[in-house]
Design an enzyme around this catalytic site. Structure first.
Site, PDB file in Angstrom:
ATOM      1  N   ASP A   1       0.823  -1.200   0.000  1.00  0.00           N
ATOM      2  CA  ASP A   1       0.000   0.000   0.000  1.00  0.00           C
ATOM      3  C   ASP A   1       0.860   1.255   0.000  1.00  0.00           C
ATOM      4  OD1 ASP A   1      -1.961   1.837   0.284  1.00  0.00           O
ATOM      5  OD2 ASP A   1      -2.756   1.057   2.157  1.00  0.00           O
TER       6      ASP A   1
ATOM      7  N   HIS B   1     -10.016  -0.404  -7.256  1.00  0.00           N
ATOM      8  CA  HIS B   1      -9.582   0.746  -6.472  1.00  0.00           C
ATOM      9  C   HIS B   1      -8.409   1.473  -7.126  1.00  0.00           C
ATOM     10  CE1 HIS B   1      -8.964   3.121  -2.828  1.00  0.00           C
ATOM     11  NE2 HIS B   1      -7.681   2.836  -2.906  1.00  0.00           N
TER      12      HIS B   1
END
Length: 445
Positions: free
Chosen positions: A259, A353
């Site tokens: 991330d 996403h």
């Protein structure tokens, strides 16, 4: 939660993302634009070896022997983790600390409201106290009347960042000097915001690579606020400790996703333009500052973990093992958003996403994500109360966070697994000058 910034390896490269957040973790050289790290003058006693550590665990006599052995050793230099110091003042760094510095292992974010009888003069006195305390702590020094919580530690990359909320300007009679960028964020369909844990007149972000050092700063600043401001809310978070991986790499969030792959980098020519307020800003006191959007985002981990790895990768748009886009390559390979599979459908799904948050999907809109993960125990149904303390930085929240979040709000496949539970927006002035305090040009200008 705007992830555009899935990130690329932020300021050193710990602010990362392809999922909802979670910075990279390894300690690496600071980027050219990032404040330099220097060795503190403070020293501490050497660490215990394996045998000594075992004695401490056994307790009783073993612990006493090990403790005596440590105390008898000559002082040695702090380890690299304890010795690193982040500058506080503008003479050494253009912007406040805690924005472009590598993410730290432990952090706190806290908001205060000015006391009912506080005025502009009282607010200035409080920010002066806070700035003085922050400078001392970040240099590894002990303030007066200290609690001794972190007495033996060095600076440990401590950073303290101060911000001003929308209501601060009403309380101090400075409405005419409030930037339009501080206008309240719009409502989003996924919001389940608790007003008691949102907003606030004043905001502080604390980060350090040692949890005691971080708590020490929190406690010292809270004590400084006595009589001038009252606590509104406080949240604590964590990241991977520097050096915990065999090589520098982007961190994983609590969903297990790498991330932070696409964060803008200080070396990019338009980095300052995207993240920091320019010289042409209407409010001169904010030039060189930035705007922080803060969101507490709970992850529905039980629901997420029921999905197969293949399903999770489709939702994110990246491989779980190495963070590479589903269109191939490595973590840093650009996504091929036009590539279709044999069935004619996009390899990276339309609602993935990473696709929705990508700068190329949002007219280049970018923000610098610098979050902490959190875990606040378990809910009544046994589900973990855990997720992301999402903190992002930008020169203009309307053009960055709001634009991206609106896009995610309309069809992000990750949204069903997230709950936005608290929110705040803060103007973060530039670093204090010599002898001054954060926000002084606003309050005394």
């Amino acid at each position: 939660m705007s992830n555009q910034t899935s990130d690329r390896k932020a300021p050193e490269s710990r602010t990362a993302g392809s999922g909802p957040g979670g910075p990279a973790d390894a300690a690496a050289p600071a980027a050219a634009d990032a404040p330099a790290l220097t060795l503190s003058r403070r020293r501490l006693l050497g660490t215990v070896g394996a045998a000594g550590a075992a004695g401490l665990v056994v307790g009783g006599a073993g612990g006493a022997i090990a403790d005596a052995a440590v105390r008898g050793d000559a002082p040695t230099a702090l380890t690299s983790v304890g010795a690193t110091e982040i500058p506080f003042r503008a003479e050494r760094v253009k912007h406040q600390a805690g924005i472009t510095n590598p993410l730290q292992a432990s952090g706190h974010i806290v908001a205060f409201d000015l006391a009912p009888d506080a005025d502009r003069k009282a607010a200035a006195a409080l920010l002066r106290r806070w700035s003085r305390t922050a400078e001392e702590l970040m240099a590894g020094r002990t303030p007066d009347a200290d609690t001794a919580i972190a007495l033996d530690a060095g600076p440990s990359s401590l950073s303290v960042t101060f911000g001003l909320g929308h209501s601060f300007f009403d309380r101090t009679g400075l409405q005419k000097r409030r930037p339009v960028q501080l206008d309240p964020l719009p409502d989003f369909s996924a919001d389940e915001l608790d007003p008691k844990r949102s907003n606030g007149d004043l905001w502080i972000q604390i980060g350090a690579d040692d949890a005691l050092v971080a708590f020490h700063a929190l406690r010292a600043l809270q004590k400084d606020a006595a009589g001038g401001a009252r606590l509104r809310w406080q949240m604590s978070g964590f990241n991977r400790t520097p050096g915990a991986t065999a090589r520098p790499m982007t961190a994983r969030n609590l969903m297990g996703q790498i991330d932070g792959t696409n964060n803008p980098q200080p070396a990019e020519k338009d980095f300052d333009e995207r993240i920091f307020v320019g010289r042409d800003a209407d409010q001169e006191w904010m030039r060189g500052g930035s705007y922080a959007v803060v969101r507490r985002i709970r992850m529905l981990l039980d629901d997420w973990e029921k999905r197969s790895v293949h399903q999770q990768e489709k939702i994110i748009g990246r491989r779980k093992d190495n963070g590479a886009p589903l269109t191939g390559g490595s973590e840093t390979t650009p996504m091929d958003l036009d590539k279709n599979a044999a069935d004619g459908l996009p390899v990276i799904p339309a609602d993935a996403h990473a696709r929705i948050a990508a700068p190329e999907s949002n007219q280049g809109a970018a923000l610098l994500r610098r979050p902490f993960s959190y875990h606040d125990g378990f809910r009544d149904d046994g589900a973990p109360d855990a997720g992301l303390l999402f903190i992002c930085w930008q020169a203009d929240p309307l053009r960055a966070f709001t634009q991206l979040q609106r896009k995610l709000d309309r069809g992000d496949a990750l949204s069903p697994f997230l709950r936005h539970e608290a929110s705040g927006l803060y103007a973060v002035p530039p670093a204090a000058t010599s002898g001054g305090y954060v926000g002084q040009p606003l309050l005394e200008g």
